[in-house]
Design a protein around this motif. Structure first.
Motif, short mmCIF file in Angstrom:
data_model
loop_
_atom_site.label_atom_id
_atom_site.label_comp_id
_atom_site.label_asym_id
_atom_site.label_seq_id
_atom_site.Cartn_x
_atom_site.Cartn_y
_atom_site.Cartn_z
N GLU A 1 -3.22 5.16 3.41
CA GLU A 1 -3.80 6.11 2.46
C GLU A 1 -4.18 7.42 3.15
O GLU A 1 -3.98 8.49 2.58
CB GLU A 1 -5.02 5.48 1.80
CG GLU A 1 -4.67 4.33 0.87
CD GLU A 1 -5.89 3.59 0.36
OE1 GLU A 1 -7.02 3.93 0.81
OE2 GLU A 1 -5.75 2.68 -0.48
N ALA B 1 0.84 -1.20 0.00
CA ALA B 1 0.00 0.00 0.00
C ALA B 1 0.87 1.26 0.00
O ALA B 1 0.56 2.24 -0.68
CB ALA B 1 -0.92 0.00 1.21
N ARG C 1 -5.84 1.37 4.71
CA ARG C 1 -6.61 2.62 4.85
C ARG C 1 -5.81 3.65 5.65
O ARG C 1 -5.81 4.84 5.31
CB ARG C 1 -7.94 2.33 5.56
CG ARG C 1 -8.98 1.63 4.69
CD ARG C 1 -10.37 1.81 5.23
NE ARG C 1 -11.36 1.13 4.40
CZ ARG C 1 -11.91 -0.03 4.69
NH1 ARG C 1 -11.59 -0.64 5.82
NH2 ARG C 1 -12.79 -0.59 3.88
N GLY D 1 2.01 1.93 -3.35
CA GLY D 1 0.95 2.23 -4.30
C GLY D 1 0.53 1.07 -5.16
O GLY D 1 -0.15 1.25 -6.17
N THR E 1 -4.69 -0.90 -2.98
CA THR E 1 -5.48 0.09 -2.26
C THR E 1 -6.44 -0.62 -1.33
O THR E 1 -6.78 -1.80 -1.54
CB THR E 1 -6.27 0.97 -3.22
OG1 THR E 1 -7.20 0.16 -3.97
CG2 THR E 1 -5.35 1.69 -4.20
#
Length: 279
Positions: free
Chosen positions: A253, A195, A250, A198, A201
């Protein structure tokens, strides 16, 4: 030079090869010392690994039964001790091996990448040990209890069928389960790293949840003995760890979004300051 820049000082190929050799020597040396230590105490280590078998016998209501394991080839128990030494040596030497790998790779990373990579380097062995502890204290006794329930007494004219594991097969069972659970417990680490890079996700992981559940049961069927107890016992933690991986993605991100907003705000502030006329 900024703290976020790579140390791009040119170095000849020979210096890299010399450093690689030095790192390999430290890693191999640590493994060899740990291997000799574990081989010297191989019988004691094996006796510790038999303790879950004793718990399973107790769970099966066979408290008065003597624990017996056999070997049918003269060299079998010797090679079993070699496997114990290699398995234990790798676990003991892993911190040294991982640190040498990190020291070799770190000069090519940005400072923020090094600071982000270190927590995962620490979390990985901790999660592996948690998985191994779960196997040792719960799943091995549960699996052996399931196998012990298949025994048949000699009462009523029946043939007596008793479980007498071979030392090599018993060790293989434990090593297989420990490696299976240890690798599964790396799922949050691997997913979080992906994550950060990248590659995945949180939304994509959540959409593939149903495939992950099916894959967890397939992996459990391949990696564990053919009994429902161990297969379900591996599949359920895998699914829970997948949910943890989604949560970790999460968080990554959100952290990336906050950092981007902060950078944009700093950029806007800098542009405003540059456009302000001097008095």
């Amino acid at each position: 030079m900024s703290n976020d820049e790579i140390d791009d000082t040119p170095q000849p190929l020979l210096s890299h090869l010399i450093e690689l050799r030095q790192r390999l020597l430290w890693a191999v040396g640590a493994f060899f010392v740990a291997f000799l230590f574990c081989f010297f105490f191989a019988k004691q280590i094996f006796n510790l690994l038999v303790i879950p078998f004793k718990w399973a016998v107790s769970w099966a209501g066979l408290e008065g039964r003597q624990i017996e394991l056999i070997y049918t080839a003269p060299q079998e128990f010797f090679f079993t001790q070699i496997k114990i030494a290699m398995f234990g040596g790798l676990l003991i030497a892993f911190p040294v091996i991982a640190s040498q790998i990190y020291k070799f790779v770190a000069p090519g990373l940005y400072k923020n990448e090094r600071s982000a990579f270190l927590p995962f380097l620490i979390a990985s062995p901790i999660l592996f040990l948690i998985g191994a502890a779960l196997v040792y204290f719960f799943f091995i006794p549960m699996v052996l209890w399931f196998f012990l329930s298949m025994e048949q007494t000699g009462e009523g004219g029946q043939v007596a069928i008793e479980l007498l594991p071979k030392v090599s097969e018993y060790l293989s069972l434990i090593m297989t389960l420990i490696f299976a659970f240890g690798l599964v417990f790396q799922l949050p680490v691997v997913t979080t790293l992906m994550a950060r890079a990248g590659l995945v996700t949180a939304e994509g992981l959540a959409k593939k949840r149903k495939y992950a559940i099916v894959g967890a049961f397939i992996a459990a069927a391949v990696l564990t003995p053919p009994d429902p107890a161990s297969q379900i016992g591996l599949a359920i933690p895998t699914i829970l760890l997948y949910e943890i991986a989604i949560y970790a993605a999460r968080r990554v991100e959100r952290s990336r979004a906050r950092r981007k907003q902060s950078d944009d705000a700093d950029s806007d502030t800098g542009e405003s300051a540059a456009e302000t006329p001097s008095s």
